[in-house]
Design a protein around this motif. Structure first.
Motif, PDB file in Angstrom:
ATOM      1  N   LEU A 130      30.404  41.214  31.058  1.00 47.50           N
ATOM      2  CA  LEU A 130      31.501  40.331  31.494  1.00 47.50           C
ATOM      3  C   LEU A 130      31.331  38.896  31.012  1.00 47.50           C
ATOM      4  O   LEU A 130      32.296  38.142  30.915  1.00 47.50           O
ATOM      5  N   LEU A 157      32.360  37.849  27.001  1.00 46.88           N
ATOM      6  CA  LEU A 157      33.738  37.959  26.515  1.00 46.88           C
ATOM      7  C   LEU A 157      34.204  36.638  25.904  1.00 46.88           C
ATOM      8  O   LEU A 157      33.817  35.565  26.357  1.00 46.88           O
ATOM      9  N   ASP A 181      37.295  35.554  25.940  1.00 47.69           N
ATOM     10  CA  ASP A 181      38.253  34.853  26.799  1.00 47.69           C
ATOM     11  C   ASP A 181      37.526  34.181  27.965  1.00 47.69           C
ATOM     12  O   ASP A 181      36.475  34.643  28.410  1.00 47.69           O
ATOM     13  N   THR A 182      38.091  33.092  28.443  1.00 51.61           N
ATOM     14  CA  THR A 182      37.426  32.370  29.536  1.00 51.61           C
ATOM     15  C   THR A 182      38.110  32.673  30.879  1.00 51.61           C
ATOM     16  O   THR A 182      37.733  32.123  31.892  1.00 51.61           O
ATOM     17  N   LYS A 183      39.119  33.567  30.825  1.00 48.80           N
ATOM     18  CA  LYS A 183      39.895  33.835  32.048  1.00 48.80           C
ATOM     19  C   LYS A 183      39.190  34.808  32.985  1.00 48.80           C
ATOM     20  O   LYS A 183      39.207  34.644  34.197  1.00 48.80           O
ATOM     21  N   THR A 184      38.600  35.866  32.394  1.00 50.40           N
ATOM     22  CA  THR A 184      38.077  36.969  33.203  1.00 50.40           C
ATOM     23  C   THR A 184      37.097  36.487  34.270  1.00 50.40           C
ATOM     24  O   THR A 184      37.211  36.851  35.440  1.00 50.40           O
ATOM     25  N   LEU A 185      36.177  35.644  33.865  1.00 46.85           N
ATOM     26  CA  LEU A 185      35.162  35.180  34.808  1.00 46.85           C
ATOM     27  C   LEU A 185      35.798  34.370  35.943  1.00 46.85           C
ATOM     28  O   LEU A 185      35.388  34.479  37.103  1.00 46.85           O
ATOM     29  N   GLN A 203      38.805  34.825  37.063  1.00 49.28           N
ATOM     30  CA  GLN A 203      39.471  35.787  37.952  1.00 49.28           C
ATOM     31  C   GLN A 203      38.460  36.420  38.908  1.00 49.28           C
ATOM     32  O   GLN A 203      38.729  36.601  40.087  1.00 49.28           O
ATOM     33  N   PHE A 204      37.288  36.750  38.372  1.00 49.27           N
ATOM     34  CA  PHE A 204      36.233  37.287  39.247  1.00 49.27           C
ATOM     35  C   PHE A 204      35.854  36.247  40.308  1.00 49.27           C
ATOM     36  O   PHE A 204      35.680  36.577  41.482  1.00 49.27           O
ATOM     37  N   ASP A 234      29.473  48.726  32.980  1.00 50.80           N
ATOM     38  CA  ASP A 234      30.560  48.976  32.028  1.00 50.80           C
ATOM     39  C   ASP A 234      30.954  50.451  31.949  1.00 50.80           C
ATOM     40  O   ASP A 234      31.812  50.830  31.163  1.00 50.80           O
ATOM     41  N   ASN A 255      35.263  46.031  37.515  1.00 53.13           N
ATOM     42  CA  ASN A 255      36.545  45.330  37.519  1.00 53.13           C
ATOM     43  C   ASN A 255      36.950  44.997  38.951  1.00 53.13           C
ATOM     44  O   ASN A 255      36.430  45.577  39.907  1.00 53.13           O
TER      45      ASN A 255
END
Ligand code: UTP
Length: 225
Positions: A13, A16, A18-22, A24-25, A141, A205
């Motif tokens: 995680l 990645l 993108d910087t969004k996923t973390l 969102q977590f 994963d 997720n």
């Protein structure tokens, strides 16, 4: 007191682009912290393996390579701490005593690895034992434990439950070198067994984690019988 839930977050995680996923977590952990106290262990992921590969090719010994993995997992932990802002204990604890102390603050705790010779899964199990967690969720994963490699075998079956002894036999033949500890290592299984920790392997997720915390879990439960 809110129940404590220990969550091992796959290193994948943190690598990645993108910087969004973390973020969102992080939002999810803040939301869920109203009903439980998340204690999170960040994995090292690809970045750890990249550093370990380079250092190994230069002749570094295995425990040094483990230390490199630990340092990278701590950097990953910091990324999540920044995203959690004031909701998180401000730095990754570096030993079990510090984890316990950080947990007593009531904040969300994020840590990386603690000790060479094991994976973040073992670390997470030791932390679950130390903070008397209600559950240990190994968010990885893959979406559970299969009877054979689902990437190679289309008819591989996922276990809803797996006895710890069976999992130990399945993992007995894996390598124990830096960067390549698998789903669970032997140390993790020993700790789960001796302290009867409620443990589940599931997909990293948000939906899956939320379901598990709210009592409608997916993935594979490790049973002690
Ligand atoms: P992991 O292999 O546990 O992280 O840590 P990961 O990448 O998240 O694992 P997966 O892919 O989700 O399963 C990276 C490396 O850091 C060292 C080990 O060498 C490990 O392979 N490490 C980590 C330790 O030596 N001790 C620890 O407590 C944690």
């Amino acid at each position: 007191m809110r129940k404590r839930i220990v969550i091992k977050l796959s290193g994948s995680l943190f690598g990645l682009e993108d910087t969004k996923t973390l973020k969102q977590f992080a939002e999810f952990f803040v939301k869920i912290s109203k009903i439980c106290q998340p204690i999170i262990i960040a994995g090292g992921g690809k970045i750890a393996r990249h550093y370990i590969l380079h250092a190994r090719s230069s002749g570094a010994d295995e425990s040094t390579l483990d230390e490199i993995g630990i340092e990278v997992s701590r950097l990953n932990a910091r990324l999540l701490i920044y995203a959690l802002q004031d909701n998180a204990y401000p730095h990754p604890p570096t030993n079990l005593k510090e984890v316990a102390h950080a947990a007593d603050s009531g904040l969300i705790v994020v840590t990386g690895g603690l000790h060479p010779g094991q994976s973040t899964n073992a670390t997470a199990a030791l932390i679950a034992e130390k903070v008397r967690a209600a559950a240990f969720l190994n968010a990885t994963d893959v979406d559970g434990v299969y009877d054979s490699d689902p990437n190679k075998n289309k008819s591989a079956k996922k276990f809803k439950k797996i006895p710890l002894r069976k999992l130990r036999n399945m993992l007995a033949h894996q390598d124990s070198v830096a960067g390549s500890y698998d789903l669970m290592d032997i140390v993790a299984l020993k700790v789960i067994e001796r302290s009867k920790i409620k443990t589940r392997i599931l997909k990293a997720n948000i939906k899956t984690l939320e379901k598990a915390i709210k009592g409608n879990p997916e993935g594979t439960e490790i049973t002690l019988t």
